[in-house]
Scaffold this motif. Structure first.
Motif, PDB file in Angstrom:
ATOM      1  N   VAL A 273       1.060  -1.194  -0.035  1.00 43.67           N
ATOM      2  CA  VAL A 273      -0.494   0.067  -0.161  1.00 43.67           C
ATOM      3  C   VAL A 273       0.665   0.917  -0.561  1.00 43.67           C
ATOM      4  CG1 VAL A 273      -1.824   0.904   1.059  1.00 43.67           C
ATOM      5  CG2 VAL A 273      -1.790  -1.331   1.572  1.00 43.67           C
ATOM      6  N   TYR A 274       0.482   2.195  -0.484  1.00 44.11           N
ATOM      7  CA  TYR A 274       0.945   3.053  -0.585  1.00 44.11           C
ATOM      8  C   TYR A 274       0.639   4.865  -0.968  1.00 44.11           C
ATOM      9  CZ  TYR A 274       4.795   0.830  -2.677  1.00 44.11           C
ATOM     10  OH  TYR A 274       5.511  -0.226  -3.542  1.00 44.11           O
ATOM     11  N   GLY A 275       0.703   5.764  -0.368  1.00 46.27           N
ATOM     12  CA  GLY A 275       0.473   6.692  -0.058  1.00 46.27           C
ATOM     13  C   GLY A 275       0.444   7.998  -1.680  1.00 46.27           C
ATOM     14  N   VAL A 276      -0.136   8.727  -2.624  1.00 47.69           N
ATOM     15  CA  VAL A 276       0.326   9.761  -3.345  1.00 47.69           C
ATOM     16  C   VAL A 276      -0.257  11.177  -3.102  1.00 47.69           C
ATOM     17  CG1 VAL A 276       0.371   9.738  -5.865  1.00 47.69           C
ATOM     18  CG2 VAL A 276      -0.377   7.721  -5.205  1.00 47.69           C
ATOM     19  N   ARG A 277       0.749  11.596  -2.946  1.00 53.19           N
ATOM     20  CA  ARG A 277       1.134  12.995  -2.692  1.00 53.19           C
ATOM     21  C   ARG A 277       0.693  14.072  -4.421  1.00 53.19           C
ATOM     22  NH1 ARG A 277       6.393  12.126  -0.284  1.00 53.19           N
ATOM     23  NH2 ARG A 277       6.176  12.438   1.747  1.00 53.19           N
ATOM     24  N   LYS A 278       0.426  15.282  -4.291  1.00 51.81           N
ATOM     25  CA  LYS A 278       0.047  15.708  -4.693  1.00 51.81           C
ATOM     26  C   LYS A 278      -0.758  15.578  -6.252  1.00 51.81           C
ATOM     27  CE  LYS A 278       4.505  18.214  -4.744  1.00 51.81           C
ATOM     28  NZ  LYS A 278       6.391  18.806  -5.449  1.00 51.81           N
ATOM     29  N   LYS A 279      -2.403  15.859  -5.962  1.00 46.59           N
ATOM     30  CA  LYS A 279      -3.357  15.161  -5.776  1.00 46.59           C
ATOM     31  C   LYS A 279      -3.024  13.698  -7.244  1.00 46.59           C
ATOM     32  CE  LYS A 279      -3.804  20.441  -7.039  1.00 46.59           C
ATOM     33  NZ  LYS A 279      -4.486  21.204  -8.144  1.00 46.59           N
ATOM     34  N   CYS A 280      -2.713  12.981  -6.698  1.00 46.16           N
ATOM     35  CA  CYS A 280      -2.784  11.765  -7.260  1.00 46.16           C
ATOM     36  C   CYS A 280      -2.186  11.481  -8.326  1.00 46.16           C
ATOM     37  CB  CYS A 280      -3.952  11.438  -7.568  1.00 46.16           C
ATOM     38  SG  CYS A 280      -5.444  11.185  -6.392  1.00 46.16           S
ATOM     39  N   GLU A 281      -0.812  12.318  -8.324  1.00 47.50           N
ATOM     40  CA  GLU A 281       0.237  11.935  -9.504  1.00 47.50           C
ATOM     41  C   GLU A 281       1.170  12.142  -8.712  1.00 47.50           C
ATOM     42  OE1 GLU A 281      -0.653  15.091 -12.253  1.00 47.50           O
ATOM     43  OE2 GLU A 281      -2.870  14.105 -13.090  1.00 47.50           O
ATOM     44  N   GLY A 282       1.687  12.572  -7.243  1.00 48.90           N
ATOM     45  CA  GLY A 282       3.435  13.036  -7.272  1.00 48.90           C
ATOM     46  C   GLY A 282       3.957  11.804  -6.635  1.00 48.90           C
ATOM     47  N   GLU A 283       4.775  11.952  -5.561  1.00 47.10           N
ATOM     48  CA  GLU A 283       5.726  10.814  -5.183  1.00 47.10           C
ATOM     49  C   GLU A 283       4.868   9.867  -4.152  1.00 47.10           C
ATOM     50  OE1 GLU A 283       8.964  10.377  -2.138  1.00 47.10           O
ATOM     51  OE2 GLU A 283       8.628  12.763  -2.154  1.00 47.10           O
ATOM     52  N   GLU A 284       5.541   9.037  -4.331  1.00 47.87           N
ATOM     53  CA  GLU A 284       4.932   7.635  -3.779  1.00 47.87           C
ATOM     54  C   GLU A 284       5.195   7.344  -2.384  1.00 47.87           C
ATOM     55  OE1 GLU A 284       3.999   4.634  -5.755  1.00 47.87           O
ATOM     56  OE2 GLU A 284       3.065   5.032  -7.155  1.00 47.87           O
ATOM     57  N   MET A 285       4.121   7.210  -1.381  1.00 46.08           N
ATOM     58  CA  MET A 285       4.955   6.751  -0.154  1.00 46.08           C
ATOM     59  C   MET A 285       4.484   5.773   0.396  1.00 46.08           C
ATOM     60  SD  MET A 285       3.673   9.419   3.635  1.00 46.08           S
ATOM     61  CE  MET A 285       3.309  10.828   2.212  1.00 46.08           C
ATOM     62  N   PHE A 286       5.510   4.820   0.993  1.00 44.03           N
ATOM     63  CA  PHE A 286       5.499   3.147   1.084  1.00 44.03           C
ATOM     64  C   PHE A 286       4.694   3.492   2.737  1.00 44.03           C
ATOM     65  CE2 PHE A 286       6.739  -0.751   2.825  1.00 44.03           C
ATOM     66  CZ  PHE A 286       6.706  -1.887   2.364  1.00 44.03           C
ATOM     67  N   LEU A 287       3.479   2.602   2.850  1.00 40.13           N
ATOM     68  CA  LEU A 287       2.621   2.502   3.869  1.00 40.13           C
ATOM     69  C   LEU A 287       2.548   1.411   4.597  1.00 40.13           C
ATOM     70  CD1 LEU A 287      -0.074   4.846   3.112  1.00 40.13           C
ATOM     71  CD2 LEU A 287       1.607   5.316   4.261  1.00 40.13           C
ATOM     72  N   GLY A 288       2.734  -0.179   3.832  1.00 40.85           N
ATOM     73  CA  GLY A 288       3.464  -1.036   4.257  1.00 40.85           C
ATOM     74  C   GLY A 288       2.850  -2.598   3.420  1.00 40.85           C
ATOM     75  N   GLN A 289       3.895  -3.600   3.792  1.00 41.02           N
ATOM     76  CA  GLN A 289       3.493  -4.881   2.479  1.00 41.02           C
ATOM     77  C   GLN A 289       2.870  -5.883   3.730  1.00 41.02           C
ATOM     78  OE1 GLN A 289       6.639  -5.501   0.195  1.00 41.02           O
ATOM     79  NE2 GLN A 289       6.427  -8.161   0.269  1.00 41.02           N
ATOM     80  N   PHE A 290       1.911  -6.883   3.063  1.00 40.26           N
ATOM     81  CA  PHE A 290       1.617  -7.423   3.669  1.00 40.26           C
ATOM     82  C   PHE A 290       1.257  -8.799   3.050  1.00 40.26           C
ATOM     83  CE2 PHE A 290      -0.322  -3.140   4.604  1.00 40.26           C
ATOM     84  CZ  PHE A 290      -0.207  -2.831   5.980  1.00 40.26           C
ATOM     85  N   ILE A 291       0.187  -9.688   4.142  1.00 37.22           N
ATOM     86  CA  ILE A 291      -0.146 -11.149   3.340  1.00 37.22           C
ATOM     87  C   ILE A 291      -1.733 -11.177   3.436  1.00 37.22           C
ATOM     88  CG2 ILE A 291       0.385 -13.387   2.933  1.00 37.22           C
ATOM     89  CD1 ILE A 291       2.900 -13.490   3.436  1.00 37.22           C
ATOM     90  N   TYR A 292      -2.108 -11.443   2.717  1.00 40.35           N
ATOM     91  CA  TYR A 292      -3.861 -11.743   1.921  1.00 40.35           C
ATOM     92  C   TYR A 292      -4.130 -13.496   2.609  1.00 40.35           C
ATOM     93  CZ  TYR A 292      -8.712 -12.984   2.071  1.00 40.35           C
ATOM     94  OH  TYR A 292      -9.709 -13.230   2.774  1.00 40.35           O
ATOM     95  N   ASN A 293      -3.736 -13.614   3.998  1.00 42.45           N
ATOM     96  CA  ASN A 293      -3.970 -15.523   3.699  1.00 42.45           C
ATOM     97  C   ASN A 293      -5.363 -16.436   4.152  1.00 42.45           C
ATOM     98  OD1 ASN A 293      -3.962 -18.205   5.011  1.00 42.45           O
ATOM     99  ND2 ASN A 293      -2.865 -17.560   7.408  1.00 42.45           N
ATOM    100  N   LYS A 294      -5.288 -16.752   3.308  1.00 41.39           N
ATOM    101  CA  LYS A 294      -6.688 -16.917   2.587  1.00 41.39           C
ATOM    102  C   LYS A 294      -7.327 -17.993   3.241  1.00 41.39           C
ATOM    103  CE  LYS A 294      -5.335 -20.955  -0.352  1.00 41.39           C
ATOM    104  NZ  LYS A 294      -5.491 -21.782  -2.052  1.00 41.39           N
ATOM    105  N   MET A 295      -6.378 -18.515   4.052  1.00 36.68           N
ATOM    106  CA  MET A 295      -7.325 -19.608   5.483  1.00 36.68           C
ATOM    107  C   MET A 295      -7.885 -19.353   6.550  1.00 36.68           C
ATOM    108  SD  MET A 295      -6.037 -22.528   3.511  1.00 36.68           S
ATOM    109  CE  MET A 295      -6.435 -23.286   4.850  1.00 36.68           C
ATOM    110  N   GLU A 296      -7.848 -17.837   6.493  1.00 38.53           N
ATOM    111  CA  GLU A 296      -8.207 -17.074   7.610  1.00 38.53           C
ATOM    112  C   GLU A 296      -9.786 -16.284   7.310  1.00 38.53           C
ATOM    113  OE1 GLU A 296      -5.103 -14.866   9.010  1.00 38.53           O
ATOM    114  OE2 GLU A 296      -4.024 -16.230   9.955  1.00 38.53           O
TER     115      GLU A 296
END
Length: 344
Positions: A273-296
């Motif tokens: 997941v990233y945040g995007v600055r300046k009207k959705c066209e600017g620099e990307e800000m890393f917010l995290g990396q995750f795993i969706y577990n299909k067994m849960e």
């Protein structure tokens, strides 16, 4: 004289035949050359037109008509898929539908009870406020009754929320389409085009259809009602309903029990997941990396690993892998939670 003229005539005939043969060859050569030139020109014009069409921006399809066709196509395709299902899966879907209907009736009944309790509580508070009771223990008793009613109403509200969504996350979703969020298609992967996903009329397929990316911003999570993109890696750019400091995201998928195929290998697995600055066209800000577990659980909430330094209006979801489907990945619902900029 006759003997000398015959060789001359024979030579003349041979010469004429050679000239005719030569002309025929020249004619055929010119035909081949002209055909080659015509074919090359046709292909060149077609290629130029194709490039022009790709580079030209046409107005978007009328959204209401496109959405109506998509919805109709989804229902028809779903109906055809159900008809092709084994009886066991049909029975399972029928039971799921009956359970949902039962829960819905229970929610309506509980809502009526809440309204009654609200009215009783209001009357009780008005009576306590308007009438000064001479006996102190009666006031204490009325206050205790009001607290009991208030607690019971609170319990009923929580129970309704639990029944209504079954997830108990109880977090505002700022990526909800009905609240004003949207998908920016220019920053989103192309949709998966399935030749089998056709509308049929008397057994003749006449129209391909595909679910739009903004399906992932809607709470209607039914088997097949998802946005698919080709392969196991893709991305979607989301414009939120308002500026927030994001704190968590929620990924939702269907369970294997209600999947028409009997598995959910097309579900996302690793994502960032990233945040995007300046009207959705600017620099990307890393917010995290995750795993969706299909067994849960089918609904899983993830707290962001990095805190945003400012309020953001746009979030980018990057899918890094799925659970094994070789052709496409299917997203059902994605939510974004956070603190509105008004409170920061």
């Amino acid at each position: 004289m006759e003997s000398s003229s015959e060789p001359r005539d024979e030579k003349l005939r041979v010469t004429l035949r050679n000239d005719v043969t030569c002309c025929d060859r020249l004619t055929r050569s010119w035909k081949i050359i002209l055909s080659t030139v015509f074919t090359s020109s046709f292909l060149l014009v077609g290629l130029l037109n194709h490039q022009w069409l790709k580079e030209t921006e046409f107005p978007q399809k009328p959204r209401p008509l496109y959405n109506a066709i998509t919805e109709y196509g989804f229902r028809l395709h779903n109906y055809q898929a159900i008809l092709r299902m084994p009886k066991e899966q049909q029975e399972l879907l029928k039971k799921e539908s009956q359970t949902l209907e039962k829960n819905f009736r229970e929610i309506l009944f509980l809502t009526e009870q809440i309204n009654v309790l609200k009215a009783l509580l209001k009357d009780l508070k008005d009576n306590v406020h308007n009438h000064s009771l001479p006996v102190h223990h009666e006031a204490v008793q009325d206050q205790a009754t009001a607290e009991v009613l208030d607690e019971e109403m609170c319990n009923l509200v929580h129970y309704v929320l639990k029944k209504f969504r079954g997830d108990q996350i109880q977090l505002a979703d700022y990526a909800l389409k009905s609240a004003g969020a949207s998908v920016i298609e220019a920053g989103t992967s192309e949709s998966y085009k399935n030749n089998k996903a056709k509308l049929y009329w008397h057994g003749i397929g006449f129209l391909n259809y595909e679910m739009p990316p903004d399906m992932i911003l809607q709470p209607d999570v039914h088997p097949g009602k998802c946005w698919a993109f080709p392969g196991s890696q893709g991305h979607v750019l989301i414009k939120l309903a308002r500026k927030i400091i994001p704190t968590a995201v929620t990924m939702e998928h269907i369970s294997e029990k209600v999947s028409p195929s009997g598995n959910i290998s097309s579900a996302p697995k690793e994502f960032s997941v990233y945040g995007v600055r300046k009207k959705c066209e600017g620099e990307e800000m890393f917010l995290g990396q995750f795993i969706y577990n299909k067994m849960e659980a089918t609904i899983q909430t993830f707290e962001l690993q990095n805190e945003a330094s400012e309020s953001l209006l746009c979030i980018k979801l990057q899918i890094l892998s799925n659970w094994g489907h070789p052709k496409y990945t299917c997203l059902y619902r994605f939510r974004v939670h956070g603190i509105p900029s008004d409170y920061t």
